[in-house]
Design a protein around this motif. Structure first.
Motif, PDB file in Angstrom:
ATOM      1  N   GLY A 162      -0.073  -0.379   5.530  1.00 49.84           N
ATOM      2  CA  GLY A 162       0.325  -1.050   6.762  1.00 49.84           C
ATOM      3  C   GLY A 162       1.806  -0.931   7.071  1.00 49.84           C
ATOM      4  N   LYS A 163       2.566  -0.377   6.155  1.00 52.42           N
ATOM      5  CA  LYS A 163       4.002  -0.186   6.387  1.00 52.42           C
ATOM      6  C   LYS A 163       4.262   1.262   6.770  1.00 52.42           C
ATOM      7  CE  LYS A 163       5.280  -3.734   2.995  1.00 52.42           C
ATOM      8  NZ  LYS A 163       6.016  -4.013   1.742  1.00 52.42           N
ATOM      9  N   LYS A 164       5.106   1.457   7.788  1.00 55.46           N
ATOM     10  CA  LYS A 164       5.390   2.798   8.282  1.00 55.46           C
ATOM     11  C   LYS A 164       6.561   3.424   7.519  1.00 55.46           C
ATOM     12  CE  LYS A 164       2.305   2.648  11.585  1.00 55.46           C
ATOM     13  NZ  LYS A 164       1.104   3.498  11.558  1.00 55.46           N
ATOM     14  N   VAL A 165       6.357   4.669   7.100  1.00 55.74           N
ATOM     15  CA  VAL A 165       7.399   5.415   6.393  1.00 55.74           C
ATOM     16  C   VAL A 165       7.775   6.637   7.237  1.00 55.74           C
ATOM     17  CG1 VAL A 165       7.964   6.750   4.332  1.00 55.74           C
ATOM     18  CG2 VAL A 165       6.585   4.660   4.133  1.00 55.74           C
ATOM     19  N   ASN A 166       9.055   6.756   7.532  1.00 55.94           N
ATOM     20  CA  ASN A 166       9.555   7.924   8.254  1.00 55.94           C
ATOM     21  C   ASN A 166       9.834   9.026   7.234  1.00 55.94           C
ATOM     22  OD1 ASN A 166      10.892   9.862   9.742  1.00 55.94           O
ATOM     23  ND2 ASN A 166      12.342   8.442  10.699  1.00 55.94           N
ATOM     24  N   PRO A 167       9.092  10.137   7.279  1.00 52.90           N
ATOM     25  CA  PRO A 167       9.293  11.182   6.268  1.00 52.90           C
ATOM     26  C   PRO A 167      10.698  11.769   6.283  1.00 52.90           C
ATOM     27  CG  PRO A 167       7.880  11.970   8.041  1.00 52.90           C
ATOM     28  CD  PRO A 167       8.032  10.503   8.245  1.00 52.90           C
ATOM     29  N   LEU A 168      11.354  11.788   7.437  1.00 54.47           N
ATOM     30  CA  LEU A 168      12.707  12.340   7.499  1.00 54.47           C
ATOM     31  C   LEU A 168      13.684  11.523   6.661  1.00 54.47           C
ATOM     32  CD1 LEU A 168      13.053  13.332  11.266  1.00 54.47           C
ATOM     33  CD2 LEU A 168      12.322  14.723   9.333  1.00 54.47           C
ATOM     34  N   GLU A 207      -2.562   5.854   3.219  1.00 50.17           N
ATOM     35  CA  GLU A 207      -1.906   7.089   2.830  1.00 50.17           C
ATOM     36  C   GLU A 207      -0.910   6.818   1.710  1.00 50.17           C
ATOM     37  OE1 GLU A 207      -1.313   9.931   6.610  1.00 50.17           O
ATOM     38  OE2 GLU A 207      -0.420   7.952   6.903  1.00 50.17           O
ATOM     39  N   ARG A 208      -0.544   7.876   1.006  1.00 50.89           N
ATOM     40  CA  ARG A 208       0.539   7.789   0.042  1.00 50.89           C
ATOM     41  C   ARG A 208       1.575   8.855   0.377  1.00 50.89           C
ATOM     42  NH1 ARG A 208      -0.972  10.546  -5.765  1.00 50.89           N
ATOM     43  NH2 ARG A 208      -1.891  12.485  -4.997  1.00 50.89           N
ATOM     44  N   VAL A 209       2.806   8.612  -0.026  1.00 47.82           N
ATOM     45  CA  VAL A 209       3.903   9.517   0.266  1.00 47.82           C
ATOM     46  C   VAL A 209       3.900  10.659  -0.748  1.00 47.82           C
ATOM     47  CG1 VAL A 209       6.399   9.754   0.508  1.00 47.82           C
ATOM     48  CG2 VAL A 209       5.264   7.627   1.217  1.00 47.82           C
ATOM     49  N   ARG A 210       3.882  11.873  -0.230  1.00 44.56           N
ATOM     50  CA  ARG A 210       3.890  13.033  -1.094  1.00 44.56           C
ATOM     51  C   ARG A 210       5.021  13.971  -0.668  1.00 44.56           C
ATOM     52  NH1 ARG A 210      -1.469  15.708  -3.572  1.00 44.56           N
ATOM     53  NH2 ARG A 210      -0.502  17.324  -4.838  1.00 44.56           N
ATOM     54  N   ALA A 211       5.672  14.603  -1.636  1.00 43.72           N
ATOM     55  CA  ALA A 211       6.800  15.486  -1.355  1.00 43.72           C
ATOM     56  C   ALA A 211       6.545  16.874  -1.923  1.00 43.72           C
ATOM     57  CB  ALA A 211       8.082  14.905  -1.955  1.00 43.72           C
ATOM     58  N   THR A 212       6.941  17.890  -1.160  1.00 43.50           N
ATOM     59  CA  THR A 212       6.938  19.278  -1.625  1.00 43.50           C
ATOM     60  C   THR A 212       8.385  19.744  -1.636  1.00 43.50           C
ATOM     61  OG1 THR A 212       4.745  19.652  -0.666  1.00 43.50           O
ATOM     62  CG2 THR A 212       6.058  21.598  -1.203  1.00 43.50           C
ATOM     63  N   GLU A 240      15.429  22.247  -0.728  1.00 44.08           N
ATOM     64  CA  GLU A 240      14.667  21.915   0.473  1.00 44.08           C
ATOM     65  C   GLU A 240      13.570  20.931   0.091  1.00 44.08           C
ATOM     66  OE1 GLU A 240      14.518  25.592   3.468  1.00 44.08           O
ATOM     67  OE2 GLU A 240      13.610  26.066   1.530  1.00 44.08           O
ATOM     68  N   ALA A 241      13.153  20.133   1.071  1.00 42.79           N
ATOM     69  CA  ALA A 241      12.099  19.152   0.802  1.00 42.79           C
ATOM     70  C   ALA A 241      11.320  18.857   2.077  1.00 42.79           C
ATOM     71  CB  ALA A 241      12.694  17.861   0.257  1.00 42.79           C
ATOM     72  N   VAL A 242      10.018  18.686   1.936  1.00 39.06           N
ATOM     73  CA  VAL A 242       9.143  18.250   3.019  1.00 39.06           C
ATOM     74  C   VAL A 242       8.334  17.070   2.502  1.00 39.06           C
ATOM     75  CG1 VAL A 242       7.163  18.829   4.459  1.00 39.06           C
ATOM     76  CG2 VAL A 242       8.989  20.490   4.128  1.00 39.06           C
ATOM     77  N   VAL A 243       8.294  16.005   3.293  1.00 38.60           N
ATOM     78  CA  VAL A 243       7.558  14.796   2.903  1.00 38.60           C
ATOM     79  C   VAL A 243       6.440  14.573   3.913  1.00 38.60           C
ATOM     80  CG1 VAL A 243       7.729  12.293   2.672  1.00 38.60           C
ATOM     81  CG2 VAL A 243       9.523  13.759   1.718  1.00 38.60           C
ATOM     82  N   TRP A 244       5.272  14.217   3.415  1.00 41.94           N
ATOM     83  CA  TRP A 244       4.125  14.047   4.285  1.00 41.94           C
ATOM     84  C   TRP A 244       3.182  12.995   3.698  1.00 41.94           C
ATOM     85  CZ3 TRP A 244      -0.384  16.124   1.872  1.00 41.94           C
ATOM     86  CH2 TRP A 244      -0.125  16.944   0.773  1.00 41.94           C
ATOM     87  N   GLY A 245       2.221  12.566   4.520  1.00 37.93           N
ATOM     88  CA  GLY A 245       1.288  11.534   4.088  1.00 37.93           C
ATOM     89  C   GLY A 245      -0.042  12.113   3.666  1.00 37.93           C
ATOM     90  N   GLU A 246      -0.483  11.757   2.480  1.00 39.10           N
ATOM     91  CA  GLU A 246      -1.774  12.212   1.962  1.00 39.10           C
ATOM     92  C   GLU A 246      -2.759  11.050   1.997  1.00 39.10           C
ATOM     93  OE1 GLU A 246      -3.355  14.697  -1.874  1.00 39.10           O
ATOM     94  OE2 GLU A 246      -2.045  13.002  -2.262  1.00 39.10           O
ATOM     95  N   GLU A 247      -3.919  11.281   2.593  1.00 37.58           N
ATOM     96  CA  GLU A 247      -4.920  10.226   2.685  1.00 37.58           C
ATOM     97  C   GLU A 247      -5.417   9.848   1.301  1.00 37.58           C
ATOM     98  OE1 GLU A 247      -8.041  11.195   5.349  1.00 37.58           O
ATOM     99  OE2 GLU A 247      -6.702  11.510   7.073  1.00 37.58           O
ATOM    100  N   THR A 248      -5.603   8.546   1.095  1.00 40.64           N
ATOM    101  CA  THR A 248      -6.028   8.063  -0.222  1.00 40.64           C
ATOM    102  C   THR A 248      -7.521   7.783  -0.281  1.00 40.64           C
ATOM    103  OG1 THR A 248      -5.549   5.762   0.399  1.00 40.64           O
ATOM    104  CG2 THR A 248      -3.767   7.027  -0.632  1.00 40.64           C
ATOM    105  N   GLY A 249      -8.217   7.895   0.846  1.00 42.12           N
ATOM    106  CA  GLY A 249      -9.665   7.661   0.842  1.00 42.12           C
ATOM    107  C   GLY A 249     -10.040   6.258   1.241  1.00 42.12           C
ATOM    108  N   ILE A 271       4.089   7.908   8.062  1.00 48.26           N
ATOM    109  CA  ILE A 271       3.087   7.697   7.007  1.00 48.26           C
ATOM    110  C   ILE A 271       2.762   6.213   6.912  1.00 48.26           C
ATOM    111  CG2 ILE A 271       2.575   8.057   4.561  1.00 48.26           C
ATOM    112  CD1 ILE A 271       4.879  10.188   4.633  1.00 48.26           C
ATOM    113  N   ASN A 272       1.455   5.903   6.905  1.00 51.65           N
ATOM    114  CA  ASN A 272       1.009   4.509   6.831  1.00 51.65           C
ATOM    115  C   ASN A 272       0.707   4.156   5.381  1.00 51.65           C
ATOM    116  OD1 ASN A 272      -0.157   2.010   7.083  1.00 51.65           O
ATOM    117  ND2 ASN A 272      -1.752   2.640   8.511  1.00 51.65           N
TER     118      ASN A 272
END
Length: 522
Positions: A425-431, A458-463, A445-454, A421-422
């Motif tokens: 400019g900083k990279k985030v490893n969802p794991l 991106e921003r970090v989002r978790a389910t 359980e958890a899944v993390v992913w990048g949501e585009e901000t427009g 996830i960008n």
């Protein structure tokens, strides 16, 4: 068909039919497949595969045709799979619950279909009429007893010995296996029979699987792990393949002891459910003959690995591979336990490289893109030439994983390159974020992913699946204490369950496609 080795002395199997021929000649009376009360010896399996291939050939299925097999873990489906290999058709293994619209989509991509499945499945597809064609699809029941033999008095075409279907070519396209779709749209990965035989040879050599082994497969034969580590490896070794039909923890535990199984092939979800069930026995008793446990399809959670060690009295060996390349690396019993060994070492015949963005190999211990070469490498993606081109770099398959190799040669996976996830400019490893979330006692359980901000970021989002009611603010605070500020999720969605495939692997693409779930499940 078989080819001579470099010495000119030994014959090396190159097709699945070669494997069956070899095993049936060497051990015709040995048990080949067992499922509940059904038992097939290698000689009988050989005869039934031949008869099924002749019948299908008489119905018009040739090496130019495409067979869709609704593949279940039953002896009849094993016979159908090997009959298709005998004919050298294009084979598409499908989930048993495949629907008519899904078959329509497949037919649009491949042309006319020969559909084989258990009779009950076919009746559901054909509106109750198994015998009648469904559009231009020929429906054939794999469990029709009179259709798989040409013995006197039994239904089926009479064939002369010289009227056998022509032997399959080892390097022709054979298996059209769809990827799990866990990170994107599923694509059909094309394998040859030689690929599959090589994969079975790799497992056989790595784990010394032999004719005295009894391999219990508790994952779908539909998927490459069950198909190759289970079915093909058992054929290569002349071992006994033990199937459960429909998986339940009780059936697995019972089969391990009743049939003195020596090798267990299962996914993390099966180990989780089975070891929980084993804990209810008083006292829990490890299976008496079991010598090897293999796990693949998803990462094996440490808690499940520990519970398996306690209930089964041995370490579960993590296997790392993919549909495209087959098995890549694995832990082996001689390596000993320990999370510091990553996913293990590359298996025999496998080459790995870790490279930087310019394709230069990085020093051991440094992270980079993982490239591999394996004896079981696929040839291409069906109908996706551009994806095929991107998948290879000078003959090396680009796995899409970020990895490192430690000084002892163990492979460690860091994450998926395309899932990073960008954030500004900083990279985030969802794991890494997922590991932090999972340390909260209420998070199952958890899944993390990048949501585009427009704004190209991106921003970090978790389910998250929570065990008990949990405020999002509490999770955010929990992560702030363990992560850097840009790694902390800015939004948390709570759901009752995550979308998974039949191996229990989370379908991350489906999670991304359904943000803001209301907790009512998927």
């Amino acid at each position: 068909m078989a080819t001579k080795s470099g010495t000119g002395e030994a014959l090396l199997p190159v097709t699945l039919d070669d494997l069956l021929d070899s095993a049936s000649r060497a051990r015709p009376g040995a048990v080949a497949v067992r499922c509940g009360g059904q038992v097939l010896a290698y000689g009988e399996l050989h005869s039934r595969v031949r008869a099924t291939a002749r019948r299908w050939d008489s119905l018009g299925l040739t090496s130019h045709g495409t067979a869709a097999l609704l593949l279940e873990n039953t002896p009849e489906c094993v016979i159908a799979f090997l009959a298709a290999a005998r004919l050298g058709v294009r084979l598409v293994p499908l989930e048993p619950g495949t629907t008519r619209p899904q078959l329509d989509a497949l037919r649009a991509a491949t042309g006319p279909l020969f559909v084989a499945a258990h009779e009950a499945r076919l009746r559901a597809l054909g509106g109750g009429e198994v015998e009648n064609p469904l559009d231009d699809r020929v429906l054939v029941a794999v469990d029709e007893p009179a259709g798989v033999t040409d013995e006197p008095g039994r239904r089926g075409p009479a064939r002369r010995p010289d009227d056998e279907p022509r032997a399959a070519a080892p390097d022709a396209p054979f298996l059209y296996q769809y990827t799990s779709g866990s990170t994107g749209e599923p694509k059909a990965v094309v394998h040859t029979q030689r690929n599959l035989v090589n994969g079975g040879e790799t497992y056989t050599r790595a784990y010394n699987v032999g004719g005295d082994d009894r391999v219990l497969v508790a994952v779908p034969l539909l998927h490459s792990f069950g198909m190759v580590a289970g079915l093909v490896t058992a054929l290569r070794a002349g071992a006994q393949l033990v199937l459960l039909g429909r998986f339940t923890p009780a059936r697995l535990l019972s089969a391990l002891d009743e049939h003195a199984c020596t090798v267990l092939v299962a996914a993390p979800m099966a180990y989780d459910l089975t070891t929980r069930a084993a804990a209810t026995s008083r006292p829990p008793r490890p299976p008496r003959a079991l010598r090897l446990c293999l796990s693949s399809g998803a990462a094996l959670p440490p808690a499940v690995a520990q519970r398996a060690r306690e209930r089964l009295d041995m370490d579960v060996q993590q296997v790392y591979g993919c549909t495209e390349a087959g098995v890549i690396a694995a832990r082996r019993p001689e390596d000993g336990p320990g999370a510091g060994r990553g996913v293990g070492r590359p298996l025999p015949g496998v080459q790995v490289r870790v490279v930087d963005e310019h394709g230069r190999e990085v020093p051991r211990g440094e992270e980079g893109a993982l490239l591999v070469r394996t004896p079981a490498m696929f040839t291409h993606y069906l109908g996706h030439p551009e994806a095929t081109r991107r998948a290879f770099r000078d003959g090396w398959y680009a796995t899409g994983d970020v990895a490192r190799i430690d000084p002892e040669g163990h492979l460690h996976l860091v994450g998926r390159k395309d899932s990073f996830i960008n954030v500004g400019g900083k990279k985030v490893n969802p794991l890494e974020v997922e590991r932090a979330l999972l340390t909260h006692p209420s998070v199952a359980e958890a899944v993390v992913w990048g949501e585009e901000t427009g704004d190209t970021g991106e921003r970090v989002r978790a389910t998250v699946v929570a065990l008990t009611p949990l405020p999002a603010a509490e999770l955010t605070s929990h992560c702030r204490a363990r992560l850097l500020p840009h790694q902390v999720p800015t939004a948390v969605d709570f759901v009752s369950a995550l979308p998974k495939n039949s191996l229990g692997k989370i379908r991350r693409a489906a999670v991304r496609a359904a943000p803001g779930a209301d907790g009512n499940g998927w």
